[in-house]
Every structure is written in structure tokens, then in C-alpha cells.
Enzyme design. Sequence first.
Site, mmCIF file in Angstrom:
data_model
loop_
_atom_site.group_PDB
_atom_site.id
_atom_site.type_symbol
_atom_site.label_atom_id
_atom_site.label_comp_id
_atom_site.label_asym_id
_atom_site.label_seq_id
_atom_site.Cartn_x
_atom_site.Cartn_y
_atom_site.Cartn_z
ATOM 1 N N GLU A 1 9.816 94.661 20.121
ATOM 2 C CA GLU A 1 10.829 94.674 19.051
ATOM 3 C C GLU A 1 11.957 93.700 19.356
ATOM 4 O OE1 GLU A 1 11.652 96.526 16.104
ATOM 5 O OE2 GLU A 1 9.477 96.738 16.129
ATOM 6 N N SER B 1 -0.645 98.224 17.330
ATOM 7 C CA SER B 1 -0.227 97.748 18.648
ATOM 8 C C SER B 1 -1.216 98.147 19.737
ATOM 9 C CB SER B 1 1.155 98.301 18.995
ATOM 10 O OG SER B 1 1.125 99.720 19.005
ATOM 11 N N HIS B 2 -2.069 99.119 19.457
ATOM 12 C CA HIS B 2 -3.071 99.528 20.439
ATOM 13 C C HIS B 2 -4.486 99.384 19.898
ATOM 14 C CE1 HIS B 2 0.555 101.260 22.180
ATOM 15 N NE2 HIS B 2 -0.069 101.182 23.319
#
Lengths: 345, 345
Positions: free
Chosen positions: B188, B47-48
Amino acid sequence: MSEIHHIPVETLRQQVTGIFRNAGMTAANAAAVADVITDAERDSCKSHGIYRIEGCLRVIAAGRASPDAIPRVLEGDTAIIEVEAKGGFSNPAFEAARATLAARARKLGLAALVIRDCLHFSALWHDVEVLAGEGLAALSMCPSYAFVAPAGGTKPLLGTNPMAFGWPRPKDHPYVYDFATSMVARGEIELHRQAGKPIPEGWAIDAEGHATTDPEAALAGSMLTFGGHKGSAISTMIELLSGAMLGEIMSKEALEATGGKAVLPRHGALILAFSPEVFARRSGRDPLAEGERLLQAFNLQGARLPSQRRFAARALSLEKGVPLTTAEVDRLAHFREHGLRGLET
Amino acid sequence: MSEIHHIPVETLRQQVTGIFRNAGMTAANAAAVADVITDAERDSCKSHGIYRIEGCLRVIAAGRASPDAIPRVLEGDTAIIEVEAKGGFSNPAFEAARATLAARARKLGLAALVIRDCLHFSALWHDVEVLAGEGLAALSMCPSYAFVAPAGGTKPLLGTNPMAFGWPRPKDHPYVYDFATSMVARGEIELHRQAGKPIPEGWAIDAEGHATTDPEAALAGSMLTFGGHKGSAISTMIELLSGAMLGEIMSKEALEATGGKAVLPRHGALILAFSPEVFARRSGRDPLAEGERLLQAFNLQGARLPSQRRFAARALSLEKGVPLTTAEVDRLAHFREHGLRGLET
């Protein structure tokens, strides 16, 4: 039905102070401990109110707390102020050092107070509220007794490790939170045991590390932290910063030092103080006004701030006196006149 | 089925650095941003990782991030180091100030780094891990976008406000946690919406403030924090300390500044650095050895430390290369050769 007596706050404070003076405490020590106990009772924070007097008297009587310790403040020339409590309670040590801490925070922007070798029984909100009242933000934490297992673990390694934070509000009580990082207080599980009721899932695991709703099994096993792995991480941080980092004992040693009982061990405590004025200086914005915008927006949508119930109880106590039952009034009278004499050991 | 390519970590780092150099970044800026992105991809923190390259290029192309900003470090003579990111990314600002922060923490025991006017997209673990590698404990926090309602509230006022903590371990990767104070990431909930699946209770409330399991209603309403009122209190503290106290914007303003979208606004960040050596000096105990006793006890009972999965992925990446899909490799090649040209706007 028990009658309720309303005792003026300052009358109660004098009575509690007198009890501790009779137990051999210096004037400064008695005043500091009586303050946190009286203020907690005033705020209807019963778990840290006059109920605590007996425990304090007992650790003094047992020779485990020094009633006449004179805290020694080591000012140094860093951002750390250290105060040796010398086996006394944490409260007079905090009182002895707080002006130095506040001055250092105003000078350097932030400063840390390290309390060494103290007995710690009081709620953390008291100290951060005092500092917030002086225009400082404050973050306080300390280890406790290892009754709590880390996320994914099976045995107790962490304390119920409380954390408190205060933020100054110019025209209102400060923003103050104070909570244990365990899911609930150990006493909650004990109450369920006494009532023969199961505890909710997520509060504890048994001695083999399995989830349990049996309070007996929970007390023989481990409590769990709030917030799953995130709460466990925060509790671990508290062990590291206010135990390991200070070179003071951690929760596991604390429990071992007292033979597995939740009687007060000697450990450390860490309080960070921040000056919003210094931090915001270059921004051209008023940090407290910014904070107000957020906190007032909470209230506008009906979200209660963490200490709002306590402040409401305080207002009532200041107006009408602190409400005590007949049994509580009698107990106070006994302590005033006889100390622990005549009570079960 | 997509083939997996293993790219050596340093090759990937050079490629990512080149992409940002082509986008007009100075060498220092490109290196700092490429480092956090490459290190995240290396650690399987997708995610990063390289997924973030496009967003960085887009904010530069839109003129909202300054690729050639030269961070200005204001050393001062307090415990606060300030660095003006001047509308650049937070990472080169941190890099520009970290040696000063570390030196100040070693001198004073603790010090704070205030990053002003930065774009912040990266995981906080990177900075605290770097500081822990230098023997310092570190606590990092920043506001984000107001998608989260406070406990008992009905509307978003808080960000997903991440907090990270690092603790040095002499012979091992540091202890590092890094999490959002929201119950889950907003993504999410979006994934549940796309899959047409309900979300668990406790993740969110609808626009009227009622509990909901409908992801559409959740996205139109408010997310909730982890850990109930305790998590909400911590998130509030992050708003106050890293928003209001710095005189930088808070999450509500951040979302307003970007027209309600989660695109990077310019805000501040706060990193506290502690020297365990200085804190423990008078205790006669070794703070890092004490920390080891706790953390090794975690492992002995099978409790995973927060970043253990990340460190395991790192070891694999360093040995075999960073695993990327064909689509990812192609995307990188496109960015290298054409930047954003030819991509949808």
C-alpha cells in the site's frame, strides 16, 4: 490537600485478607482475592486495586458471590484442566488449578485452564504473570458485558473483552500485556460525561449506530473496539473461545443476566499455558534467550514494554510502601472494623 | 480495455498444479501449493492468488525452495505435532500434518501444529478455514520480515506478522478472520509512492523515528502496527510464540537472512487447533449453537463478518468461473509452456 500514607505491601495484604475473612470468605478464598487486589494496588493499577474491595463485599452481601465456595479441579486426562468456581471469585479457582495447569503444560507442551461459573473482576495480567514466573507463556481471555458494537454494527454485542499475554524472562520481570479490546474503558466515557467534555471520535456510536462525540449518547449507544475491524475480529474471537466454546455465557447474556448493569455476572474464563522449553526442544535453540534478543532490542531503541510502568510502581511500593490517601486509609479501616455497615447501599 | 475470461475453478487448479509439476515439485507439493493459490484467486484474494506463481517458481529456480521436499511429521505423544517442511513450502507440510493435528485436538481438546523450516507465502485463512471445516476452532500466526517498529520505538523489529482465526459454523462458511498486524500492507505504501501521494498519518515513521506522511521516508523507515500499543503488543506476542518459542527465526533475522529484501526466508509457523465439542463437554451447552447466536446477531444488525466478501466472490467464481484478464491468462499459458524461460530475471 490529601496526605499520602505509605503502607508496607505485606501489611496492606494482611488488612485486605482480614476484610474478606470477616466477610465470610474461607482462608484460601480471602488470600487469593486479597492477593490480586493488593498486587494491583502495589503496581499502581488503581482500577483493580483496593477500590474493588467494596464491590466484592457487596456481591457477597447480596448473595451473588459464594464467599465459602471450594473450587473443584477436574484434572481429566486431556490438555484441558477444568475448575468449577461454584459461584465464587475466579481467583481462588485459578489458584486451586494453577499447579495442575503448569504441570500439564510442561508434560504436553500446552494446556488450557477453563474456569467455570466464576465472578471475574480482576485484571488478567495477574494470572499470566504468575505463569510466566513459572517459565510458561500464557494467554488469557474472558468475555465481559455487551457494551461494544462490532465493526459495521449498530448495537452492543461484544464485551470490552480483555486479553492478556505473558512471556517468561529469566532475569527480569516477564513480558506482560493486558488490555481491553474496547477502544477505552467505559469509565473513561463516564469521566467525560461528568466533566461535560466531548469524547474523541472513534470511541463510540449512538443508539442509532451513528458516530458520536457526546458521552451521554455514547453511554446510551455502543462503545467501539480498538483497531477498527481488526480489533472487532479479536473481540469476536474472545467471545467465541472464552464464551461459546466453553459453554459459558457470552457478554450479551452477561449483561442481560444482570439487568443491564455492569455488576458481576457468573461466566467462564480461558487461560492457555505454553511451555517454550517443550516447543523448542527439537530446534536446538533456547527460546527464552531468543525472546530476550527481541525484548532487549525494544529497550535499546527506547520502546517501553507494556508493563514497564507497573513494574516501576511495584519497585517503589516494595521500597517505600504502597502510597494511599487519607481517604483510602480511612476506607480500609472502616471495612476492617465494620465491613459494609454504615455505608450507603 | 482488457477482456475478462472466466476459467472454471477446477480448470485453473489443474493448470496451476501442472505449472508446479513442471517446476519439479512432487505431486503432493504441487497440489498443496496450487490449492492455496487457486483458492485465493477463486475468492478474489488477488494478493495471494496466481500473482504468487512467479515468486514460487523463482525461489525454486534460485535453489532456495525444495520442490521435492517430503515433509516429515513428528507425531510425538504431547499436544504438539511437529512437521519438518525441509525447506519446502509451508502448504504441503500443513497438508501432511493436518489429519494428525485434527485427531490430536479431538483427543486432547487442543493441540498445536509447529511447522519448521518452511517457506511461507500464503494467506493464513486457508489453513484455519480447512480446520474449521472439520469442526475445529483454529488460531494461526507466523513472523514475517522486520519492517515494523514497536509502539514507542524508532526502528523495525517486528514483522507484518499475520494472525488468522477460524470458527466452525455448521450450516454456513466458517467465521474466519486473517489480517496483518501492521497498519497496512507494505505494498500500500509502495502504491502511494508510485502515485506520488502522501500516506495517512499513523502508517509509518521515518528512519529517525518521526511520524511521516512521505511514502519514500516511510519505506526507508518503519511501518507501524494497527491499533497503537495494543496492536504492537499482539505483534510482539506473534514474534515470541511463532518465532522464539518454536526455536525458529524471528522477523529481524528473516530480513537479515534475505539481505534486507522481502523474499521468502525459511521460518516457522504455529497453528493452534481447539475442539469446541471437547471444551464444552461438561457444560451441557452446544458451543456451535452458541456461536451462531452471536454471529447471526452480527448479520441482523448489518455488521459484515470478516470473510463475507471473500465467500461472495467464491460463490460467483464457482458459478461463472474465476475472472482473469487476458494478460493473466497469457501469463498462465506462458508458465504452463515455458516456466520462467523468456521472462526477465
